[in-house]
Design a protein around this motif. Sequence first.
Motif, PDB file in Angstrom:
ATOM      1  N   PRO B 677       0.809  -1.225   0.000  1.00 38.16           N
ATOM      2  CA  PRO B 677       0.000   0.000   0.000  1.00 38.16           C
ATOM      3  C   PRO B 677       0.845   1.279   0.000  1.00 38.16           C
ATOM      4  CG  PRO B 677      -0.195  -1.193   2.077  1.00 38.16           C
ATOM      5  CD  PRO B 677       0.489  -2.097   1.127  1.00 38.16           C
ATOM      6  N   GLU B 678       1.972   1.248   0.750  1.00 34.79           N
ATOM      7  CA  GLU B 678       2.798   2.454   0.813  1.00 34.79           C
ATOM      8  C   GLU B 678       3.927   2.421  -0.196  1.00 34.79           C
ATOM      9  OE1 GLU B 678       3.725   2.097   4.891  1.00 34.79           O
ATOM     10  OE2 GLU B 678       1.565   2.386   5.254  1.00 34.79           O
ATOM     11  N   GLN B 679       4.534   1.310  -0.307  1.00 38.17           N
ATOM     12  CA  GLN B 679       5.741   1.257  -1.155  1.00 38.17           C
ATOM     13  C   GLN B 679       5.425   0.931  -2.595  1.00 38.17           C
ATOM     14  OE1 GLN B 679       9.095  -0.742   0.402  1.00 38.17           O
ATOM     15  NE2 GLN B 679       8.757  -0.038   2.514  1.00 38.17           N
ATOM     16  N   GLY B 680       4.234   0.619  -2.849  1.00 39.05           N
ATOM     17  CA  GLY B 680       3.856   0.297  -4.231  1.00 39.05           C
ATOM     18  C   GLY B 680       4.186  -1.140  -4.543  1.00 39.05           C
ATOM     19  N   VAL B 681       4.403  -1.365  -5.855  1.00 39.63           N
ATOM     20  CA  VAL B 681       4.687  -2.744  -6.259  1.00 39.63           C
ATOM     21  C   VAL B 681       6.106  -3.111  -5.847  1.00 39.63           C
ATOM     22  CG1 VAL B 681       4.907  -4.286  -8.245  1.00 39.63           C
ATOM     23  CG2 VAL B 681       3.078  -2.554  -8.199  1.00 39.63           C
ATOM     24  N   VAL B 682       6.210  -4.136  -5.084  1.00 41.05           N
ATOM     25  CA  VAL B 682       7.549  -4.574  -4.620  1.00 41.05           C
ATOM     26  C   VAL B 682       8.008  -5.712  -5.517  1.00 41.05           C
ATOM     27  CG1 VAL B 682       8.909  -5.361  -2.653  1.00 41.05           C
ATOM     28  CG2 VAL B 682       6.824  -3.998  -2.292  1.00 41.05           C
ATOM     29  N   SER B 683       9.208  -5.513  -6.031  1.00 41.78           N
ATOM     30  CA  SER B 683       9.718  -6.534  -6.960  1.00 41.78           C
ATOM     31  C   SER B 683       9.927  -7.865  -6.240  1.00 41.78           C
ATOM     32  CB  SER B 683      11.045  -6.043  -7.541  1.00 41.78           C
ATOM     33  OG  SER B 683      11.791  -7.123  -8.038  1.00 41.78           O
ATOM     34  N   PRO B 684       9.619  -8.919  -6.949  1.00 41.02           N
ATOM     35  CA  PRO B 684       9.840 -10.237  -6.343  1.00 41.02           C
ATOM     36  C   PRO B 684      11.280 -10.454  -5.918  1.00 41.02           C
ATOM     37  CG  PRO B 684       8.630 -10.484  -8.396  1.00 41.02           C
ATOM     38  CD  PRO B 684       8.982  -9.019  -8.287  1.00 41.02           C
ATOM     39  N   LEU B 685      12.206  -9.804  -6.624  1.00 41.22           N
ATOM     40  CA  LEU B 685      13.612  -9.942  -6.259  1.00 41.22           C
ATOM     41  C   LEU B 685      13.833  -9.551  -4.809  1.00 41.22           C
ATOM     42  CD1 LEU B 685      15.204  -8.340  -9.449  1.00 41.22           C
ATOM     43  CD2 LEU B 685      15.289 -10.757  -8.822  1.00 41.22           C
ATOM     44  N   ARG B 686      13.058  -8.539  -4.377  1.00 42.83           N
ATOM     45  CA  ARG B 686      13.224  -8.063  -3.001  1.00 42.83           C
ATOM     46  C   ARG B 686      12.540  -8.980  -2.008  1.00 42.83           C
ATOM     47  NH1 ARG B 686      11.745  -2.097  -1.884  1.00 42.83           N
ATOM     48  NH2 ARG B 686      12.722  -2.548   0.109  1.00 42.83           N
ATOM     49  N   PHE B 687      11.311  -9.336  -2.312  1.00 42.32           N
ATOM     50  CA  PHE B 687      10.578  -9.987  -1.241  1.00 42.32           C
ATOM     51  C   PHE B 687      10.654 -11.509  -1.263  1.00 42.32           C
ATOM     52  CE2 PHE B 687       6.852 -11.727  -3.238  1.00 42.32           C
ATOM     53  CZ  PHE B 687       6.572 -10.919  -4.341  1.00 42.32           C
ATOM     54  N   ILE B 688      11.001 -12.072  -2.413  1.00 38.95           N
ATOM     55  CA  ILE B 688      11.094 -13.551  -2.447  1.00 38.95           C
ATOM     56  C   ILE B 688      12.192 -14.031  -1.518  1.00 38.95           C
ATOM     57  CG2 ILE B 688      11.719 -15.532  -3.878  1.00 38.95           C
ATOM     58  CD1 ILE B 688       8.899 -14.641  -4.379  1.00 38.95           C
ATOM     59  N   GLY B 689      13.351 -13.331  -1.579  1.00 45.23           N
ATOM     60  CA  GLY B 689      14.463 -13.696  -0.705  1.00 45.23           C
ATOM     61  C   GLY B 689      14.051 -13.645   0.746  1.00 45.23           C
ATOM     62  N   LEU B 690      13.393 -12.535   1.111  1.00 46.41           N
ATOM     63  CA  LEU B 690      12.945 -12.337   2.479  1.00 46.41           C
ATOM     64  C   LEU B 690      11.958 -13.426   2.887  1.00 46.41           C
ATOM     65  CD1 LEU B 690      13.635 -10.153   4.522  1.00 46.41           C
ATOM     66  CD2 LEU B 690      11.526  -8.976   3.887  1.00 46.41           C
ATOM     67  N   ALA B 691      11.068 -13.710   1.888  1.00 44.72           N
ATOM     68  CA  ALA B 691      10.086 -14.766   2.169  1.00 44.72           C
ATOM     69  C   ALA B 691      10.783 -16.089   2.445  1.00 44.72           C
ATOM     70  CB  ALA B 691       9.127 -14.893   0.996  1.00 44.72           C
ATOM     71  N   GLU B 692      11.814 -16.339   1.644  1.00 39.21           N
ATOM     72  CA  GLU B 692      12.550 -17.602   1.833  1.00 39.21           C
ATOM     73  C   GLU B 692      13.229 -17.610   3.185  1.00 39.21           C
ATOM     74  OE1 GLU B 692      14.741 -19.570  -0.994  1.00 39.21           O
ATOM     75  OE2 GLU B 692      13.077 -19.571  -2.406  1.00 39.21           O
ATOM     76  N   GLU B 693      13.861 -16.530   3.545  1.00 37.41           N
ATOM     77  CA  GLU B 693      14.563 -16.433   4.833  1.00 37.41           C
ATOM     78  C   GLU B 693      13.626 -16.662   5.993  1.00 37.41           C
ATOM     79  OE1 GLU B 693      17.951 -13.157   3.823  1.00 37.41           O
ATOM     80  OE2 GLU B 693      16.689 -12.887   5.597  1.00 37.41           O
ATOM     81  N   SER B 694      12.490 -16.020   5.918  1.00 32.22           N
ATOM     82  CA  SER B 694      11.577 -16.095   7.058  1.00 32.22           C
ATOM     83  C   SER B 694      10.695 -17.313   7.012  1.00 32.22           C
ATOM     84  CB  SER B 694      10.705 -14.835   7.097  1.00 32.22           C
ATOM     85  OG  SER B 694       9.963 -14.742   5.885  1.00 32.22           O
ATOM     86  N   GLY B 695      10.760 -18.032   5.925  1.00 35.60           N
ATOM     87  CA  GLY B 695       9.937 -19.221   5.834  1.00 35.60           C
ATOM     88  C   GLY B 695       8.530 -18.923   5.384  1.00 35.60           C
ATOM     89  N   LEU B 696       8.292 -17.657   5.102  1.00 35.91           N
ATOM     90  CA  LEU B 696       6.954 -17.306   4.637  1.00 35.91           C
ATOM     91  C   LEU B 696       6.684 -17.868   3.261  1.00 35.91           C
ATOM     92  CD1 LEU B 696       6.752 -13.626   5.857  1.00 35.91           C
ATOM     93  CD2 LEU B 696       5.278 -15.500   6.570  1.00 35.91           C
ATOM     94  N   ILE B 697       7.756 -18.228   2.588  1.00 34.16           N
ATOM     95  CA  ILE B 697       7.639 -18.696   1.212  1.00 34.16           C
ATOM     96  C   ILE B 697       6.719 -19.895   1.119  1.00 34.16           C
ATOM     97  CG2 ILE B 697       9.646 -20.229   1.316  1.00 34.16           C
ATOM     98  CD1 ILE B 697       8.686 -18.020  -1.669  1.00 34.16           C
ATOM     99  N   VAL B 698       6.681 -20.668   2.167  1.00 35.85           N
ATOM    100  CA  VAL B 698       5.845 -21.855   2.127  1.00 35.85           C
ATOM    101  C   VAL B 698       4.378 -21.453   1.961  1.00 35.85           C
ATOM    102  CG1 VAL B 698       5.062 -23.873   3.417  1.00 35.85           C
ATOM    103  CG2 VAL B 698       7.455 -23.181   3.530  1.00 35.85           C
ATOM    104  N   ALA B 699       3.944 -20.544   2.818  1.00 34.69           N
ATOM    105  CA  ALA B 699       2.551 -20.087   2.733  1.00 34.69           C
ATOM    106  C   ALA B 699       2.294 -19.389   1.416  1.00 34.69           C
ATOM    107  CB  ALA B 699       2.253 -19.166   3.901  1.00 34.69           C
ATOM    108  N   ILE B 700       3.253 -18.552   1.026  1.00 41.02           N
ATOM    109  CA  ILE B 700       3.105 -17.804  -0.224  1.00 41.02           C
ATOM    110  C   ILE B 700       3.064 -18.768  -1.399  1.00 41.02           C
ATOM    111  CG2 ILE B 700       4.227 -16.178  -1.794  1.00 41.02           C
ATOM    112  CD1 ILE B 700       5.293 -14.751   0.781  1.00 41.02           C
ATOM    113  N   GLY B 701       3.968 -19.712  -1.382  1.00 48.19           N
ATOM    114  CA  GLY B 701       4.019 -20.681  -2.457  1.00 48.19           C
ATOM    115  C   GLY B 701       2.731 -21.457  -2.587  1.00 48.19           C
ATOM    116  N   GLU B 702       2.219 -21.796  -1.433  1.00 48.81           N
ATOM    117  CA  GLU B 702       0.962 -22.537  -1.455  1.00 48.81           C
ATOM    118  C   GLU B 702      -0.143 -21.710  -2.086  1.00 48.81           C
ATOM    119  OE1 GLU B 702       0.072 -24.319   2.225  1.00 48.81           O
ATOM    120  OE2 GLU B 702      -1.820 -25.175   1.510  1.00 48.81           O
ATOM    121  N   TRP B 703      -0.173 -20.422  -1.717  1.00 47.90           N
ATOM    122  CA  TRP B 703      -1.163 -19.507  -2.293  1.00 47.90           C
ATOM    123  C   TRP B 703      -0.994 -19.439  -3.795  1.00 47.90           C
ATOM    124  CZ3 TRP B 703      -0.538 -15.030  -5.074  1.00 47.90           C
ATOM    125  CH2 TRP B 703      -1.704 -14.284  -5.320  1.00 47.90           C
ATOM    126  N   VAL B 704       0.265 -19.371  -4.233  1.00 45.26           N
ATOM    127  CA  VAL B 704       0.551 -19.311  -5.662  1.00 45.26           C
ATOM    128  C   VAL B 704      -0.004 -20.543  -6.351  1.00 45.26           C
ATOM    129  CG1 VAL B 704       2.403 -19.410  -7.391  1.00 45.26           C
ATOM    130  CG2 VAL B 704       2.552 -17.814  -5.468  1.00 45.26           C
TER     131      VAL B 704
END
Lengths: 154, 914
Positions: B677-704
């Motif tokens: 909402p504030e930062q606009g579209v966040v490139s996957p390059l930025r957030f995929i790594g973070l998602a992987e680090e935090s383990g959020l990728i699992v939930a995100i991946g499932e959603w995908v």
Amino acid sequence: MGAAMKQLSLSPAKRLARLLAVAILALAGQSALAAELVVIVSAKSPITSLRPEQVADIFLGQIANFPGGTEAVALDQRLGSPERDEFYSKVASKTPPLVKAYWTKMIFTGRGQPPKEVGGSAAIRKMVADNPALIGYIDKTALDASVKAVLVVR
Amino acid sequence: MNFARKGASGKRAAFARWVGLGLETHISLPLFALLLLVLIWTATTHFIGIERVAARTAARSASQELIETYEAQMQRNLGGIDQTLKVLKYAVELKGAAGALPALNQQGLLPSGLVFVVSISDRNGIIVASNPASKSIDVSAQRYFLFHRESDTNTPFVSETLRDDANPDWHLHFTRRLNDSAGAFAGVAIVEVDPAYFTSGYERSRLGEHGALGLYGADGVFRSLRIGDKVMWDKPAPKLGPTDGHGDAIVSAWDGKRRFTSVRRLHGFSLVALVGLEEEESLANFEQQRRNYLWIAGSGSAVLVLIVGLVGVWSWQLTRTRRRIRRAQETYAAASEASLDAFFVLGSVSDSKGTIIDFVIEATNTRAEKLTGMGKHALRGQSLVKILPSYKETGIFEDLIKVTLVGGVHEAEWQGEWDTPTGVRQHWLHRQVVAVEGGLVAIVRDITERKVTEERIRHMAHHDELTGLPNRSLIRDRLDQAILQARRRGRCVAVAFIDLDGFKLVNDGLGHNAGDELLKIVGERMSACVRRDDTLGRFGGDEFVIILADQPDSPLSLTPVLEKIRQSVNEPILLDGQEVQVSCSMGVVMYPRDGDDPNTLMMNADAAMYRAKDLGSNNFQFYTREMNASVEEKLMLLEGLRNALEVGQFHLLYQPKVDLHSGLIIGVEALIRWEHPEQGVVSPLRFIGLAEESGLIVAIGEWVLQTACRQNRAWQDAGLAPITVSVNVSPRQFEEKRLVERVAQALYDSGLDAAHLEVEVTESLIMRDLAQSVDKMRELEAMGISLSIDDFGTGYSSLSALKSFPISRLKIDKSFVRELADNPDDQAIAMAVISLGHKLNLRVIAEGVETEQQCTFLRDNECDEMQGYLFSRPVPPAVITAMLQEQARMQAGCAQDGVSYLSGSNTVGTNVPA
């Protein structure tokens, strides 16, 4: 046979002196005699010589035969004569007491009798000459041709 | 209870005991020996007795024999003497006294003068003749003379032994009376003889040295008595009873010696002959024999006693030794049974050359039975292999041999494993092995408990009791180690001091038990957040420390885990039914940036922590202030990301993939977009790594997955031509074990057929955990899903591994495609990949195709498909829908016209609204 000597009783001291004299004489006589005795048999006898042991055996009645088998009869000189004592002493190694003791036993046990007592050398010679079975001992000086010496008593 | 029977059996038992005692060698042998001794001596005495009797009898017989001989001799001699006397008498009567003797002599009738003296005395007692000649003496006083003068008997008279002057010797006189022609007394004929004459037959061989031979008269006086060599007379004769004189042993009166005495009365003369064999002499042989016997018996006894003594001693020694051995064995048995350790007595087994090849169990104790689970009998005689199957390989065998050869005591601990009838047992064991003759004694103790206790103690020394986390000293150790390693490798170590905020409130408010419980729970939560190689420890009170080892020099990489910890601590906790919430303040330092020794690091971490507290708790602060800035930003993003999923800030765009020959859309790749909402579209390059680090990728991946599947299904439901939708699966997702389930779930939930789903995995992912990846891939493939390798050629992969991947498509990375036009190397690679893919029966698709030249090249080189801006950028689903509709219309039209769709322009892409 000699005449029996009559001995009168003497006092002990005198008897002793007499004994001593006799002894000395006897000894003197012995040495003077140094009489050589010879053992003789008849000249007719085939016996030529005898050893002292053989002679002793005959005179002690141990054997009754000459070597060769012929009969042997011994003749003794008078009892107590020096020739007799010397003979037995030298040939049989017996002193008169021993001779007596020997014959005592022999007579008692019935094994034999002592040789006949004949007398002096001459008498013996005469008897021996006649009988080849006889054997006697005489003074060497009494030897003659009728008898032969088969042993010289040493 | 039958008392009588009991008594009898008791007697029997006692008897049996006595017999048993008796049968013991050192009792029975002496008894036997005693018996033998008794036997020997009895026999000896018996035989001696017999011999004695025999000897005595023999002596008696000999005595009697001798007396007979003597009697005969005496009779003969006496007879001879008497004969001589009679002859004398006759000769005197014939020739007169003087001529008698010569006449007799001439005839040889006189006995040898050597021995006998024959003499005649006249009526007056004068000796008138004698042979051998001697002096004439007077015998009128003599008893014999007086006797004959008095009486005219026709018997001879034997005088006592006497001596007269005629002769110095002692003589016995045998006399007879001479009568003249008128019968008047005319004199006496006398035969004298030495008394010794009558005993001259004494032979030593028959009579011995002390035998007696003699003659005594009616007056009880010996006329002649010879004892050995001595001749005597006038000795008293023994007084004999009617039965005596037959050889019995009596005491001789003259010398007191005992003699076997025989006597015979000599008739004709009142004389008695006597023979006496001295008892001592006669029995001398017997005595000798007796002595011999006694000697033999004695020595035999002595030998027997000696032997028996020796044997007895030896046997007693043996018994004693046996008893001692038994006692030793009992002692050993008692000791070994009572012992808490297992005893094994092992015997060494050698081959013909003498080298030890095996050990055999000879004896064990009860403890050993328990340890091995086998009975003593089962164990005895077994090779050691039975209870330690691999002992020859584990080095125990060599150890045992060494002890056997060298001697001494050897200790060792090992983890033993052996078979028991109840299964395989594994314990920590301690052994002590001692060399004994012929083998070893091994004492084995089960020290499993000790080990466990040791471990526990060690653990307790290093760990906090309440939470089970490492304590201060272990933390310190770990930190030292981590720094050492990091120094060596050129990496970093991160240390976080964590202090719980609001802990005191809980402790005071709900009590210490609650406080402890809180600490435990918090500890557990934090543990779940850290890796295995990291250390979480309790520093004390409500302070915790985390050591993150082997870190890159980037604080941002720490952020996820730190954030995770912060959040987990902040979660509400249920204590005794009460819900409490605490938070934590963390101070984070990095080695070597914030210090190069543990003390400095800890000090700075402490400072950072306090800063965190100052800043309002429930946050973490890096010591290096600059780090905090970038971290904040990251944190915000992470927060947003977590939120994004919930509020649906994600959406998928799809980029078409077209077949290079037909120009038809054959599939789409689903790509995720985040609209912050504030930062606009966040490139996957930025957030995929973070998602992987935090383990959020699992939930995100499932959603995908879910979204893509649903969308594809929607397109199909809309009647459009079926295409595959491909979804990128990150390495992190692949690691998650429920990936396959999630995929299956997505298919199920959407109703999409598996054939229309494709999973794209990157090359590097596969190589990370090849085996596991391949398994999962196979599972997916088995479901009907196709797989492709994304960014092929950019990572490290093994061509041999490639053939084992169950994939159907290779995607040439855009980096190769970009310079296809100019770079011959890229061309070569592309061509190679295409060729390789084809040879492996894979379809090859090129990514990032942007120019017509690239497309031409690829088409010329028989690449199968392409994806890229040349055709279309990623677009929302509606655009895809439109594309597909358009394509369908075209196909229907072209089918009529016979013209292929793709004629070289990319006008279609521009028609689509962005």
